[in-house]
Structure formats: C-alpha cells, structure tokens
Write a protein that holds these residues in place. Structure first.
Motif, PDB file in Angstrom:
ATOM      1  N   ALA A   1      33.035  49.363  40.729  1.00 30.72           N
ATOM      2  CA  ALA A   1      34.481  49.611  40.783  1.00 30.72           C
ATOM      3  C   ALA A   1      35.167  48.660  41.763  1.00 30.72           C
ATOM      4  O   ALA A   1      36.273  48.168  41.501  1.00 30.72           O
ATOM      5  CB  ALA A   1      34.745  51.060  41.168  1.00 30.72           C
ATOM      6  N   LEU A   2      34.498  48.366  42.885  1.00 31.14           N
ATOM      7  CA  LEU A   2      35.098  47.477  43.875  1.00 31.14           C
ATOM      8  C   LEU A   2      35.248  46.048  43.367  1.00 31.14           C
ATOM      9  O   LEU A   2      36.141  45.320  43.802  1.00 31.14           O
ATOM     10  CB  LEU A   2      34.279  47.488  45.167  1.00 31.14           C
ATOM     11  N   ILE A   3      34.366  45.637  42.450  1.00 34.26           N
ATOM     12  CA  ILE A   3      34.522  44.297  41.883  1.00 34.26           C
ATOM     13  C   ILE A   3      35.888  44.170  41.224  1.00 34.26           C
ATOM     14  O   ILE A   3      36.656  43.245  41.509  1.00 34.26           O
ATOM     15  CB  ILE A   3      33.436  44.001  40.829  1.00 34.26           C
ATOM     16  N   THR A   4      36.183  45.119  40.341  1.00 30.91           N
ATOM     17  CA  THR A   4      37.434  45.043  39.594  1.00 30.91           C
ATOM     18  C   THR A   4      38.639  45.294  40.482  1.00 30.91           C
ATOM     19  O   THR A   4      39.660  44.596  40.386  1.00 30.91           O
ATOM     20  CB  THR A   4      37.400  46.043  38.423  1.00 30.91           C
ATOM     21  N   LEU A   5      38.556  46.264  41.369  1.00 31.87           N
ATOM     22  CA  LEU A   5      39.691  46.561  42.253  1.00 31.87           C
ATOM     23  C   LEU A   5      39.985  45.390  43.191  1.00 31.87           C
ATOM     24  O   LEU A   5      41.138  45.110  43.508  1.00 31.87           O
ATOM     25  CB  LEU A   5      39.412  47.826  43.053  1.00 31.87           C
ATOM     26  N   SER A   6      38.938  44.686  43.629  1.00 33.05           N
ATOM     27  CA  SER A   6      39.130  43.564  44.556  1.00 33.05           C
ATOM     28  C   SER A   6      39.609  42.302  43.857  1.00 33.05           C
ATOM     29  O   SER A   6      39.924  41.309  44.506  1.00 33.05           O
ATOM     30  CB  SER A   6      37.830  43.268  45.316  1.00 33.05           C
ATOM     31  N   ALA A   7      39.683  42.334  42.534  1.00 34.56           N
ATOM     32  CA  ALA A   7      40.232  41.185  41.804  1.00 34.56           C
ATOM     33  C   ALA A   7      41.747  41.103  41.946  1.00 34.56           C
ATOM     34  O   ALA A   7      42.344  40.072  41.628  1.00 34.56           O
ATOM     35  CB  ALA A   7      39.853  41.269  40.326  1.00 34.56           C
TER      36      ALA A   7
ATOM     37  N   SER B   1      45.070  40.677  44.057  1.00 35.45           N
ATOM     38  CA  SER B   1      45.487  40.099  45.336  1.00 35.45           C
ATOM     39  C   SER B   1      46.166  41.134  46.220  1.00 35.45           C
ATOM     40  O   SER B   1      46.115  41.050  47.447  1.00 35.45           O
ATOM     41  CB  SER B   1      46.423  38.912  45.099  1.00 35.45           C
ATOM     42  N   VAL B   2      46.806  42.124  45.605  1.00 33.33           N
ATOM     43  CA  VAL B   2      47.453  43.197  46.373  1.00 33.33           C
ATOM     44  C   VAL B   2      46.420  44.071  47.064  1.00 33.33           C
ATOM     45  O   VAL B   2      46.613  44.524  48.205  1.00 33.33           O
ATOM     46  CB  VAL B   2      48.350  44.050  45.451  1.00 33.33           C
ATOM     47  N   ASN B   3      45.295  44.298  46.398  1.00 33.73           N
ATOM     48  CA  ASN B   3      44.262  45.196  46.933  1.00 33.73           C
ATOM     49  C   ASN B   3      43.352  44.544  47.969  1.00 33.73           C
ATOM     50  O   ASN B   3      42.746  45.239  48.794  1.00 33.73           O
ATOM     51  CB  ASN B   3      43.397  45.737  45.795  1.00 33.73           C
ATOM     52  N   LYS B   4      43.206  43.213  47.914  1.00 30.64           N
ATOM     53  CA  LYS B   4      42.245  42.534  48.790  1.00 30.64           C
ATOM     54  C   LYS B   4      42.403  42.913  50.267  1.00 30.64           C
ATOM     55  O   LYS B   4      41.411  43.291  50.915  1.00 30.64           O
ATOM     56  CB  LYS B   4      42.342  41.019  48.621  1.00 30.64           C
TER      57      LYS B   4
ATOM     58  N   ASN C   1      35.108  38.048  45.550  1.00 34.34           N
ATOM     59  CA  ASN C   1      36.532  38.304  45.321  1.00 34.34           C
ATOM     60  C   ASN C   1      37.292  38.430  46.628  1.00 34.34           C
ATOM     61  O   ASN C   1      38.367  37.862  46.802  1.00 34.34           O
ATOM     62  CB  ASN C   1      36.715  39.582  44.505  1.00 34.34           C
ATOM     63  N   LEU C   2      36.716  39.178  47.572  1.00 35.75           N
ATOM     64  CA  LEU C   2      37.400  39.407  48.851  1.00 35.75           C
ATOM     65  C   LEU C   2      37.471  38.140  49.694  1.00 35.75           C
ATOM     66  O   LEU C   2      38.394  37.975  50.499  1.00 35.75           O
ATOM     67  CB  LEU C   2      36.668  40.498  49.633  1.00 35.75           C
TER      68      LEU C   2
ATOM     69  N   ASN D   1      32.000  30.563  34.274  1.00 30.90           N
ATOM     70  CA  ASN D   1      32.916  29.950  35.224  1.00 30.90           C
ATOM     71  C   ASN D   1      34.168  30.803  35.349  1.00 30.90           C
ATOM     72  O   ASN D   1      34.890  31.004  34.396  1.00 30.90           O
ATOM     73  CB  ASN D   1      33.326  28.549  34.754  1.00 30.90           C
ATOM     74  N   SER D   2      34.432  31.329  36.535  1.00 27.80           N
ATOM     75  CA  SER D   2      35.674  32.053  36.787  1.00 27.80           C
ATOM     76  C   SER D   2      35.933  32.069  38.271  1.00 27.80           C
ATOM     77  O   SER D   2      35.022  32.083  39.074  1.00 27.80           O
ATOM     78  CB  SER D   2      35.589  33.482  36.251  1.00 27.80           C
ATOM     79  N   ARG D   3      37.206  32.077  38.599  1.00 32.67           N
ATOM     80  CA  ARG D   3      37.555  32.039  40.016  1.00 32.67           C
ATOM     81  C   ARG D   3      37.482  33.422  40.642  1.00 32.67           C
ATOM     82  O   ARG D   3      37.144  33.583  41.793  1.00 32.67           O
ATOM     83  CB  ARG D   3      38.967  31.456  40.173  1.00 32.67           C
ATOM     84  N   THR D   4      37.841  34.470  39.857  1.00 35.08           N
ATOM     85  CA  THR D   4      37.794  35.834  40.343  1.00 35.08           C
ATOM     86  C   THR D   4      36.973  36.664  39.386  1.00 35.08           C
ATOM     87  O   THR D   4      37.145  36.575  38.182  1.00 35.08           O
ATOM     88  CB  THR D   4      39.213  36.416  40.470  1.00 35.08           C
ATOM     89  N   SER D   5      36.085  37.501  39.926  1.00 35.44           N
ATOM     90  CA  SER D   5      35.190  38.266  39.074  1.00 35.44           C
ATOM     91  C   SER D   5      35.731  39.643  38.782  1.00 35.44           C
ATOM     92  O   SER D   5      36.347  40.272  39.635  1.00 35.44           O
ATOM     93  CB  SER D   5      33.821  38.400  39.753  1.00 35.44           C
TER      94      SER D   5
END
Length: 390
Positions: free
Chosen positions: A139-145, A147-150, A183-184, A381-385
């Motif tokens: 869950a933290l992977i997706t939530l940390s994607a 920018s508001v949540n980081k 992500n963080l 390849n992706s910048r945010t997971s």
C-alpha cells in the motif's frame, strides 16, 4: 501493533459515507451503480463479517476498473475504519481494497492519507503477521507515488521501518520496501534520512539475491546511485563486503536502466575521490562491462561509461614505469583503441582477446561470475513506482 484505539472506531454510521457517488457518469450501467450502492451500504453494517465481505467486493471490482475506483471513492473512510478493527481478516481486506482504490487515482491516494490510514499502516509494518506486513508495504508503494503524500509519509516514521523490512522479512516485502523507499527518495532531504538508517548493507544483500533484470534490481541500484552522492553512502558501499562487486555485476547483466544506475553510482564514487575508489572499482573487473556500455547502453550509460573509463585509465605515473602486462596498461590500450571509428567492431574484438589475457584479480572475479547464470526478467523503466492491483 498500531491498533490500540481500534475499539473506538469499528462501528460506522451512515454519516461516514461521503456523497461522491451521487452523480456518477451517465454512461455507467444502472446495474453497476446498484452494485456500488449495495456494497457501500454493506460497509455501514453493524456486522463486521458483512463489512469484510464488502471490502473484498470493492477489491474485486476495482482491480482493473478505473471507473469503479472513482465510484467507490466514498468507501475510503469506512475502509480506513476497518484498518482499526482487531481483526486480521478485516485489516487485510481493507488494505487490499484501499490499495486498488489508490492505483492510478491521485485523488484517492490523497484521500486515503487524509482519512487517517497512515497510522494503522505504519503499525502493520511492525506486525508479526506476514500477510498484513506485505499488504501494508505494498500500500505504501502506491500511496508514496503521490507528491502530496511523500512529505507526510516521510514524517510518519515509515522510513526506518521500511529499511528494517529490508533486513528481516520475505523477498516480496523487501522488494516492496525498496519500491516505497525509491518513491520517497525523490522528496527533498529524504535521502539524508534514509542514510541515517544504514541502508547500504541490506540494499547490497537484496541486490545479490534478486534477478539481474528485475524491477527490484532497477530501483535498488537507483537508490544506491542516489545514496553514493553522499560520502557516508560511498564509504558504506566500499566497506560492505561485495558491495562494489554487486554494482559491477548489475552493470554487466542488468536491464538497460539498471546498468545506467550502476555506472552512474561507480562514476560518482570515482569522481568524488579517484585515489580512494579507483583501485577498488578496477579490482572488481569493471572493464568488460564498461566497454559493452560504450556501444550498447543508453545514451546516458554510454557517456558515463566513457567518462569512467577515462578516470580509470588516467595515472599520475609515467607509462614507462608500469609493467606492460598490468591492468593499468591493458585499460590504457583498450581506451586508445576504442576512441576511434568502428567502436563496436573493435570493442568486440578486444572483449574476445581479453578472455585469453590474465588481468590480475579483476578477470578472476569475472571468470567466477561467468559460472553463474541468472534468469532475466523484462526491464521496466519508470520514474515512480506503483504496485499493481491486487
């Protein structure tokens, strides 16, 4: 484990459910809206089993449907309430549903954090229940994607727990923890906080154990590249047994993106203090991989590989003082030959010749690694997971 106040929040009232579904798109079939409304009503039940059933239904419906993720945005509050119940089944069902609601939906990501989900999720990161821990990490992977949540997640105390997961849990939880940390890490000043948790040893261990072309290797190497910008990170990698070697092996056999991160990490080290790190890098047999990158890597990889080769070639001593069969002279000869035209043909010829040349300890490392074949995944390849829907 983060659920101390759950008894005060398990019962829901009708006021808990928002009105987000009151005006759904007109193209949505009425039977779909009926299913949404019935499921939302179940989430208000006094019967915990019915609420768990509703959470599982939301998980199912939102697994592949962006439309359902929008319609079920009203379920965020009730699902967060389920996270506070003293029931592992309820917690797992709610976590899985919230994860699917957040996938590719920025509004839901933000609303989940705003609804208070972070505190119980942080608690689950310390759970002895492997399923809960894995669900929470995913869950933290997706939530940390988002920018508001980081910055909110960064300030929550999640980072030390994610690094601890790298040390002691299942391979899936470790992979998810790396994704969340990656992500963080893009948020300002987060890397210094990650460094304080001494992450290099567990990152190196994970790098040694995962498939060379996996997404985990890509994000793990990207984190290492970011961390060696700091002297503390460089010293930790150099002092960790097999640390530089693990990065060199990714440079040789990783995905294109992983190899770019690997050569970037080594270049940063050599640029920061060539006298300190040059021999350590040469010792691990980096030359063949660098030669390949100069002709087969991404544009960034090619440029970085050429820069690193030049740093490894240069020496403060006259060429005549070096024995002709030393690694130093071999490196010099290789560079001088590939800097002209027809680099690909010359590099292939040189690589073939190098198999027959005794290159001191570096080629002995290479020959040992050649005996081990690691299956390859497709590069990602992706910048945010973001974690896939569950």
């Amino acid at each position: 484990m983060g659920n101390e106040d759950s008894s005060n929040h398990c019962h829901l009232t009708s006021a808990t459910v928002d009105a987000d579904t009151s005006a759904p798109p007109t193209s949505t079939p009425s039977w779909s809206l009926s299913a949404v409304n019935q499921t939302l009503l179940l989430l208000q039940s006094d019967d915990l089993n019915l609420r768990v059933q509703a959470a599982k239904e939301i998980r199912r419906l939102t697994k592949t449907s962006q439309r359902y993720r929008r319609h079920f945005s009203a379920a965020v509050g009730p699902l967060v309430q389920l996270l506070r119940c003293h029931s592992a089944e309820a917690n797992e069902a709610a976590l899985a549903a919230l994860l699917n609601l957040a996938v590719k939906d920025e509004i839901n990501k933000i609303n989940i954090i705003d609804a208070g989900a972070l505190k119980p999720i942080i608690g689950f990161l310390q759970s002895e229940n492997p399923a809960l821990l894995e669900h929470a990490t995913a869950a933290l992977i997706t939530l940390s994607a988002s920018s508001v949540n980081k910055p909110i997640i960064k300030a929550s105390g999640a980072i030390p727990l994610l690094v601890e997961i790298l040390r002691h849990t299942s391979s899936q939880a470790k992979s998810d923890a790396v994704m969340a940390l990656y992500n963080l890490s893009s948020h300002p000043n987060t890397l210094t906080q990650i460094l304080q948790t001494e992450p290099i040893p567990p990152l190196v261990n994970l790098l040694k154990s995962c498939k060379r072309r996996s997404k985990t290797t890509e994000k793990c190497t990207a984190l290492i590249e970011s961390l060696v910008v700091f002297e503390e990170g460089r010293m930790a990698l150099a002092s960790e047994e097999g640390g530089i070697l693990a990065v060199v092996e990714v440079l040789e056999g990783g995905s294109l993106q992983s190899r770019e991160h690997a050569v970037g990490a080594l270049l940063t080290m050599c640029q920061s203090d060539r006298a300190k790190y040059r021999e350590l890098i040469l010792r691990e047999g980096v030359i063949p991989g660098l030669l390949e990158l100069t002709v087969e890597g991404t544009p960034k990889s090619q440029s970085k590989a050429q820069m690193l080769l030049r740093l490894l070639r240069e020496t403060p001593y006259p060429r005549s003082e070096i024995r002709p069969d030393t690694l130093e002279n071999i490196v010099c000869n290789i560079i001088s030959q590939i800097e002209g035209e027809d680099q690909l043909g010359k590099a292939k010829q040189i690589l073939a010749e190098m198999v027959q040349v005794s290159m001191e300890q570096s080629l002995r490392h290479l020959q040992k690694r050649a005996l081990v074949c690691t299956p390859a995944d497709l590069p990602v390849n992706s910048r945010t997971s973001e974690v896939p829907s569950k």
